[in-house]
Motif scaffolding. Structure first.
Motif, PDB file in Angstrom:
ATOM      1  N   GLU A  81       0.822  -1.204   0.000  1.00 37.80           N
ATOM      2  CA  GLU A  81       0.000   0.000   0.000  1.00 37.80           C
ATOM      3  C   GLU A  81       0.859   1.259   0.000  1.00 37.80           C
ATOM      4  N   GLU A  82       1.961   1.229   0.752  1.00 40.30           N
ATOM      5  CA  GLU A  82       2.838   2.408   0.790  1.00 40.30           C
ATOM      6  C   GLU A  82       3.530   2.616  -0.554  1.00 40.30           C
ATOM      7  N   PHE A  83       3.995   1.546  -1.170  1.00 36.08           N
ATOM      8  CA  PHE A  83       4.555   1.659  -2.517  1.00 36.08           C
ATOM      9  C   PHE A  83       3.508   2.203  -3.491  1.00 36.08           C
ATOM     10  N   ASP A  84       2.264   1.756  -3.339  1.00 34.36           N
ATOM     11  CA  ASP A  84       1.198   2.238  -4.219  1.00 34.36           C
ATOM     12  C   ASP A  84       1.015   3.747  -4.078  1.00 34.36           C
ATOM     13  N   ARG A  85       1.147   4.260  -2.851  1.00 32.42           N
ATOM     14  CA  ARG A  85       1.012   5.702  -2.640  1.00 32.42           C
ATOM     15  C   ARG A  85       2.109   6.459  -3.386  1.00 32.42           C
ATOM     16  N   TYR A  86       3.322   5.938  -3.335  1.00 28.69           N
ATOM     17  CA  TYR A  86       4.405   6.592  -4.063  1.00 28.69           C
ATOM     18  C   TYR A  86       4.187   6.488  -5.571  1.00 28.69           C
ATOM     19  N   GLN A  87       3.689   5.339  -6.019  1.00 26.87           N
ATOM     20  CA  GLN A  87       3.449   5.183  -7.456  1.00 26.87           C
ATOM     21  C   GLN A  87       2.340   6.112  -7.956  1.00 26.87           C
ATOM     22  N   ALA A  88       1.389   6.407  -7.083  1.00 24.48           N
ATOM     23  CA  ALA A  88       0.318   7.313  -7.486  1.00 24.48           C
ATOM     24  C   ALA A  88       0.868   8.700  -7.795  1.00 24.48           C
ATOM     25  N   ALA A  89       1.896   9.107  -7.041  1.00 23.75           N
ATOM     26  CA  ALA A  89       2.510  10.418  -7.270  1.00 23.75           C
ATOM     27  C   ALA A  89       3.643  10.362  -8.288  1.00 23.75           C
ATOM     28  N   TYR A  90       4.321   9.215  -8.335  1.00 25.28           N
ATOM     29  CA  TYR A  90       5.465   9.031  -9.233  1.00 25.28           C
ATOM     30  C   TYR A  90       5.284   7.690  -9.945  1.00 25.28           C
TER      31      TYR A  90
END
Length: 393
Positions: free
Chosen positions: A156-165
């Motif tokens: 989920e945390e990686f997904d948050r970063y992928q949403a922005a980058y």
């Protein structure tokens, strides 16, 4: 004056080869026990009376060949003084890593780690003792999560970063040959036997992904690939920055502060000649650290014959606090993996457009309350000021 392209061309091959050689050496994994879970079970069965036998993985590189490659690099051909100095210092650090790994499980290993990480100064020892005295022991949390649950939270945390980058890579795995959470060359490694406090999940994600993975990925976007594996002596600053992430997100609680202080005490005792059982018992009886936590601290310190690295956490956050109080900016520290001492060099290379501004901004800078906490630290703070009472920060 030479152009930035010409400067990079002269250093590119040396930089790439140094990065490749450090990856082959892989200091972090090569000083991580592969049998920590079994060793704990044996230690518990012995009623904590028999020192554990910790096994390390065999080295999968040939030390003499790595040294030969290191000193065959034509660093003298790098004309730019700043880059020349940086590459030469990194070469020498990798050579010290190789020697330290050769010396695992001997009395010489601890001296190798001292060269890499430094020892315990009197002010650092006093700060650790003050924290342990000021913060009352607390019962271990009964609520923990498994490796699988933590892995879901990491996704989920990686997904948050992928949403922005969108190009931010997802890179983690659950492993049966590591005993602690760690990031190795940008990949989050989760111990298969992990039992992580529920209230530590978010702070640890900001520590591991938001700091160690983010700075790795920022370094990967730089022309100098050494910024992925770390400039010389980067570990202390990285861990200090990661602890700042925990504090700003409300996760540097009393138990965590006691662990950081206990690590310094354990390293100091190691350097005074104490062995595993003495360190373990002192942590339990003199400092009232819970048994499993005392075990974890003690094995990290004695592994391989004695490893002083764990003193860098408290020292690292202390130096980050000094930087903030002096009005320094955190921004250069996100360019890649570097030490505080490299900030002037990094700023120079940014101004000369040899390096690029950071690609990813850590999420922990923008969580609710983070900027208010950061402002308080900029007004001046010591590690004792990170203690906010018996409730979790």
């Amino acid at each position: 004056m030479s152009t930035s392209t010409e400067l990079l061309e002269s250093a590119r091959q040396v930089d790439a080869r140094l990065t490749e050689l450090e990856r082959s050496v892989n200091l972090l994994l090569n000083v991580t026990p592969v049998n920590a879970a079994e060793a704990w079970a044996d230690f518990e069965r012995s009623d904590f009376g028999t020192a554990p036998t910790l096994r390390l993985r065999p080295l999968d590189f040939q030390p003499d060949l790595v040294r030969r490659d290191l000193y065959n690099l034509e660093i003298e051909d790098v004309a730019d003084p700043a880059l020349h100095s940086l590459l030469r210092t990194k070469r020498d650090e990798i050579a010290r890593m190789v020697t330290a790994l050769e010396d695992r499980d001997t009395s010489r290993f601890v001296y190798g780690t001292l060269q890499l990480y430094g020892g315990v100064t009197a002010p650092l020892a006093r700060a650790a003792e003050e924290l342990l005295e000021a913060i009352s022991p607390q019962a271990p949390s009964a609520q923990t999560v498994t490796a699988g649950v933590f892995a879901e939270a990491a996704q989920e945390e990686f997904d948050r970063y992928q949403a922005a980058y969108p190009e931010f890579p997802v890179s983690f795995e659950v492993r049966d040959d590591v005993s602690e959470l760690m990031v190795s060359f940008g990949r989050l490694l989760i111990p298969e036997t992990a039992a992580i406090r529920s209230d530590r999940v978010r702070p640890l994600l900001h520590h591991e992904i938001g700091t160690h993975v983010v700075t790795y990925q920022n370094g990967a976007r730089q022309p100098l690939k050494l910024l992925t594996i770390g400039l010389p002596g980067y570990d202390e600053t990285q861990e200090g920055l990661a602890l700042l992430a925990e504090y700003l997100t409300g996760g540097l609680d009393p138990r965590r502060l006691r662990v950081l202080a206990g690590r310094v005490v354990a390293v100091e005792k190691l350097l005074d000649g104490a062995e595993f059982l003495d360190i373990f018992e002192s942590l339990r009886t003199d400092y009232r650290i819970p048994t499993r936590t005392a075990w974890s601290i003690a094995i990290r310190v004695v592994v391989g014959g004695g490893n002083v690295k764990d003193a860098i956490y408290l020292r690292g956050i202390s130096r980050i606090l000094d930087l903030l109080a002096e009005g320094g900016s955190l921004d250069p520290l996100f360019v890649g993996k570097l030490a505080l001492d490299h900030i002037p060099l990094i700023q120079e290379l940014l101004e000369r457009e040899v390096l690029h501004p950071p690609w990813v901004r850590p999420r922990w800078l923008d969580v609710p309350g983070a900027q208010e906490r950061l402002d308080r630290l900029r007004a001046g703070a010591s590690v004792m000021d990170l203690y906010e009472g018996e409730e979790a920060a």
